[in-house]
Design a protein around this motif. Structure first.
Motif, PDB file in Angstrom:
ATOM      1  N   LYS A 119       0.843  -1.204   0.000  1.00 51.40           N
ATOM      2  CA  LYS A 119       0.000   0.000   0.000  1.00 51.40           C
ATOM      3  C   LYS A 119       0.875   1.249   0.000  1.00 51.40           C
ATOM      4  CE  LYS A 119      -3.308   2.368   3.045  1.00 51.40           C
ATOM      5  NZ  LYS A 119      -2.438   3.427   3.534  1.00 51.40           N
ATOM      6  N   GLU A 123       1.204   4.136  -2.920  1.00 51.57           N
ATOM      7  CA  GLU A 123       0.923   5.555  -2.654  1.00 51.57           C
ATOM      8  C   GLU A 123       2.083   6.466  -3.037  1.00 51.57           C
ATOM      9  OE1 GLU A 123      -2.177   4.902   1.093  1.00 51.57           O
ATOM     10  OE2 GLU A 123      -0.072   5.344   1.461  1.00 51.57           O
ATOM     11  N   GLU A 183      -4.522  10.728   4.301  1.00 50.51           N
ATOM     12  CA  GLU A 183      -5.596   9.783   3.937  1.00 50.51           C
ATOM     13  C   GLU A 183      -6.907  10.203   4.578  1.00 50.51           C
ATOM     14  OE1 GLU A 183      -5.675   5.470   4.093  1.00 50.51           O
ATOM     15  OE2 GLU A 183      -3.516   5.540   4.344  1.00 50.51           O
ATOM     16  N   LYS A 196      -8.651  12.631   2.666  1.00 53.09           N
ATOM     17  CA  LYS A 196      -9.223  12.062   1.437  1.00 53.09           C
ATOM     18  C   LYS A 196     -10.351  11.075   1.731  1.00 53.09           C
ATOM     19  CE  LYS A 196      -6.200  10.716  -1.638  1.00 53.09           C
ATOM     20  NZ  LYS A 196      -5.002   9.955  -2.063  1.00 53.09           N
ATOM     21  N   GLY A 197     -10.484  10.687   2.991  1.00 50.61           N
ATOM     22  CA  GLY A 197     -11.614   9.853   3.383  1.00 50.61           C
ATOM     23  C   GLY A 197     -11.304   8.379   3.565  1.00 50.61           C
ATOM     24  N   SER A 198     -10.172   7.909   3.059  1.00 46.56           N
ATOM     25  CA  SER A 198      -9.911   6.466   3.128  1.00 46.56           C
ATOM     26  C   SER A 198      -9.244   6.039   4.436  1.00 46.56           C
ATOM     27  CB  SER A 198      -9.051   6.015   1.945  1.00 46.56           C
ATOM     28  OG  SER A 198      -7.837   6.724   1.925  1.00 46.56           O
ATOM     29  N   LEU A 248     -10.401   5.892   7.412  1.00 47.96           N
ATOM     30  CA  LEU A 248     -11.238   5.046   8.270  1.00 47.96           C
ATOM     31  C   LEU A 248     -11.162   3.585   7.835  1.00 47.96           C
ATOM     32  CD1 LEU A 248     -14.402   7.251   8.919  1.00 47.96           C
ATOM     33  CD2 LEU A 248     -12.328   7.001  10.283  1.00 47.96           C
ATOM     34  N   PHE A 249     -11.078   3.375   6.516  1.00 48.72           N
ATOM     35  CA  PHE A 249     -10.905   1.993   6.043  1.00 48.72           C
ATOM     36  C   PHE A 249      -9.554   1.448   6.521  1.00 48.72           C
ATOM     37  CE2 PHE A 249      -9.299  -1.015   2.857  1.00 48.72           C
ATOM     38  CZ  PHE A 249     -10.290  -1.977   2.936  1.00 48.72           C
ATOM     39  N   THR A 250      -8.520   2.256   6.388  1.00 51.15           N
ATOM     40  CA  THR A 250      -7.181   1.821   6.813  1.00 51.15           C
ATOM     41  C   THR A 250      -7.166   1.526   8.318  1.00 51.15           C
ATOM     42  OG1 THR A 250      -6.221   3.218   5.098  1.00 51.15           O
ATOM     43  CG2 THR A 250      -4.742   2.472   6.838  1.00 51.15           C
ATOM     44  N   LEU A 251      -7.779   2.431   9.088  1.00 53.64           N
ATOM     45  CA  LEU A 251      -7.750   2.271  10.544  1.00 53.64           C
ATOM     46  C   LEU A 251      -8.641   1.135  11.032  1.00 53.64           C
ATOM     47  CD1 LEU A 251      -7.776   6.043  11.476  1.00 53.64           C
ATOM     48  CD2 LEU A 251      -5.961   4.436  12.052  1.00 53.64           C
ATOM     49  N   SER A 252      -9.517   0.650  10.159  1.00 50.64           N
ATOM     50  CA  SER A 252     -10.366  -0.483  10.568  1.00 50.64           C
ATOM     51  C   SER A 252      -9.651  -1.815  10.369  1.00 50.64           C
ATOM     52  CB  SER A 252     -11.681  -0.476   9.779  1.00 50.64           C
ATOM     53  OG  SER A 252     -11.481  -0.939   8.456  1.00 50.64           O
ATOM     54  N   PHE A 278      -9.165  10.168  14.974  1.00 48.31           N
ATOM     55  CA  PHE A 278      -9.487  10.268  13.543  1.00 48.31           C
ATOM     56  C   PHE A 278     -10.994  10.348  13.351  1.00 48.31           C
ATOM     57  CE2 PHE A 278      -5.214   8.738  13.479  1.00 48.31           C
ATOM     58  CZ  PHE A 278      -4.662   9.342  12.370  1.00 48.31           C
TER      59      PHE A 278
END
Lengths: 299, 257
Positions: B5, B9, B102, B105-107, B109-113, B257
């Motif tokens: 990842k 990036e 991130e 940019k909104g992503s 929360l997906f990463t932190l999950s 976050f």
């Protein structure tokens, strides 16, 4: 904190700058339930979900997921390994394709369900080669659902899972969620503004307002507990003061008085007979009535 | 997969940096021929280039003398100027971004999950960035060694590796500063511009305070002049970079976050 709850919070406080997002939130989500988490914008729903996942830390109180404190950074990965989360925005990595993000996510979950992956790719019409940045909001939602449902998680945490979807797509997503929970025996905790869809699929609900739980329980219990009592008088209705517990709202309009009770109504009725109305009517209420009454701002 | 990842990036920044820095180093090799011709013309006219122009400093005179040899030319043009300036810029660029960006940019929360710690996320990002920084530090000097025979010159592998290490250690400080600032600001621009501003301030201040000579470490001046690597500079750079990266990790760990 007690056993048997997938999620439990006690006295949860969270302050952002000058605003209290949560003010002593108490919540208990039974294992295996489909739990609707309701509240107005800014009520603290997303903050609660973020605290449960360790994305934000409470100022006071405790949140536990599967009995593990969400404030414990070392235990955070264990909570997240057993939990699937879909955020409100459903933002994913724009630089990946569908197939790449599926492979990426799969690598973190030993219990990844390859069979479900194939099933949902077909069902949601998600081509592995498609770039995420080219997906519509609806397709992104479906992809986010796939990534959540295939994790083999015991708990689904969904923040507004159907927001921005047209009714047909929202229904498709909801049915997939309910089907998954029923088949896999998972717990589903979801926030939503769509009261109709909560009523459609949830068996438990909590309504929060200004960072506190104002209503919580099994949906069937709440429905039987809350009643609308309507009194009709021959002349203009008198001013009515009800002292019975569970009386939420007394609304007087001409000859009619409407009262919302959350205590089954018997005690209220006994008290109201003293006003000698010409007729009574006791009727069930909808989740919308309960919600609106619970989050009603004082005039 | 976190490394993958991080690579995805940053890969275009890395590839851009690698291509540009390698082209600079390669083109500098061939520019030496023109410099040799220019200096020969000046010598034939029996002109003292310094005496003819009043007010030239000893530094300029030294620069001219240095460029009479290939090694001196490469050090002066490539390591002291081009790779130092551009290397700092690309090190900063590689350090910018991360979880907070991130988040904007909104992503995030997906990463932190995902079932990983924030330190693991930052570690993968930092490790990938440092590996890329190492590559853009080493490849251009090695390109010089590779191309030098094409113009009948030699630039030893030892020299190339030594200069590459000097670039890496010093550039790591700016990389780490940009990484740290990226845990404070969600956009790319503020960490980028603030770190460039600090680099410029250090460059100016180092004229008055030579102890701030991180650019001297980066150019490998002591290695060029005396043959010894700037160990104290390496140590200082490593300590500063580690402190900045530790601060970045602490900031990310505490952040909501």
């Amino acid at each position: 904190m007690s056993d048997g709850a997938a999620i439990e919070t006690a006295g949860l406080w969270k302050r952002y700058d000058e605003v209290d997002a949560l003010r002593g939130l108490d919540l208990k989500v039974p294992t295996g339930s489909i739990f609707g988490f309701l509240g107005r914008n800014g009520a603290g729903k997303t903050t609660t979900i973020k605290i449960l996942l360790g994305m934000a830390r409470p100022d006071k109180g405790e949140a536990r997921v599967f009995g593990i404190s969400s404030s414990d950074s070392a235990a955070g990965p264990e909570i997240r390994r057993r939990t699937a989360f879909v955020s409100d925005e459903k933002d994913l990595y724009d630089y990946m394709t569908v197939g790449e993000i599926v492979a990426f996510t799969r690598s973190f979950y030993p219990k990844w369900r390859g069979d479900l992956e194939q099933q949902f790719l077909r069902k949601f019409d998600l081509a592995p080669g498609r770039a995420i940045k080219g997906l519509s909001r609806g397709m992104r939602t479906k992809l986010a659902m796939l990534l959540a449902l295939c994790r083999g998680a015991g708990l689904l945490l969904l923040d507004e899972p159907t927001s921005g979807l047209d009714p047909a797509m929202a229904e498709e997503v909801l049915q997939s969620l309910v089907g998954h929970v029923a088949t896999e025996g998972a717990t589903m905790f979801f926030s939503s503004h769509q009261l109709a869809e909560v009523e459609q699929i949830a068996d438990h609900v909590a309504i929060i307002d200004r960072g506190q739980t104002v209503v919580s329980g099994a949906l069937d219990d709440l429905r039987s507990q809350y009643q609308r009592i309507q009194l009709v008088f021959d002349a203009d209705a008198p001013e009515i003061r009800v002292h019975a517990p569970g009386t939420h709202r007394v609304q007087r309009k001409g000859r009619v008085v409407t009262i919302l009770s959350s205590s089954g109504g018997a005690a209220v009725l006994d008290e109201l007979r003293g006003y000698r109305p010409s007729s009574f009517d006791v009727s069930p209420v909808t989740l919308k009535d309960i919600f609106l009454e619970s989050v009603r701002t004082e005039d | 997969m976190l490394w993958h990842k991080a690579w995805r990036e940053t890969r275009w920044r890395f590839i851009t940096a690698l291509v540009i820095l390698t082209m600079i180093a390669g083109s500098n090799v061939f520019e030496y021929l023109a410099t040799v011709r220019l200096l020969a013309q000046l010598d034939q006219r029996a002109v003292d280039p310094v005496a003819q122009v009043s007010g030239l400093t000893a530094a300029i005179q030294e620069a001219i003398e240095l460029q009479r040899t290939f090694r001196g030319f490469i050090w002066y043009q490539t390591f002291r100027q081009n790779l130092t300036q551009m290397g700092v810029f690309f090190a900063i660029l590689l350090g910018c971004g991360g979880l907070l960006h991130e988040s904007s940019k909104g992503s995030a929360l997906f990463t932190l999950s995902l079932p990983v710690t924030r330190r693991q996320l930052l570690g993968a990002r930092t490790g990938t960035g440092l590996a890329e920084l190492f590559a853009i530090s080493m490849v251009p000097p090695l390109t010089i060694s590779l191309l030098a025979p094409a113009i009948g010159q030699q630039f030893s592998l030892i020299d190339a590796l030594s200069h590459g290490v000097c670039i890496f250690f010093a550039a790591a400080v700016f990389f780490s500063l940009a990484s740290f600032l990226s845990t404070l600001f969600g956009d790319l621009w503020r960490p980028l511009l603030i770190t460039i501003g600090i680099a410029c301030a250090i460059a100016i201040a180092s004229f008055a305070v030579p102890q701030l000579g991180i650019f001297s470490v980066m150019s490998g001046e002591s290695y060029f002049r005396t043959g010894s690597l700037p160990w104290a500079g390496f140590l200082a750079s490593a300590v500063i970079a580690t402190a900045l990266l530790y601060s970045a990790a602490e900031t990310v760990e505490r952040r909501d976050f």
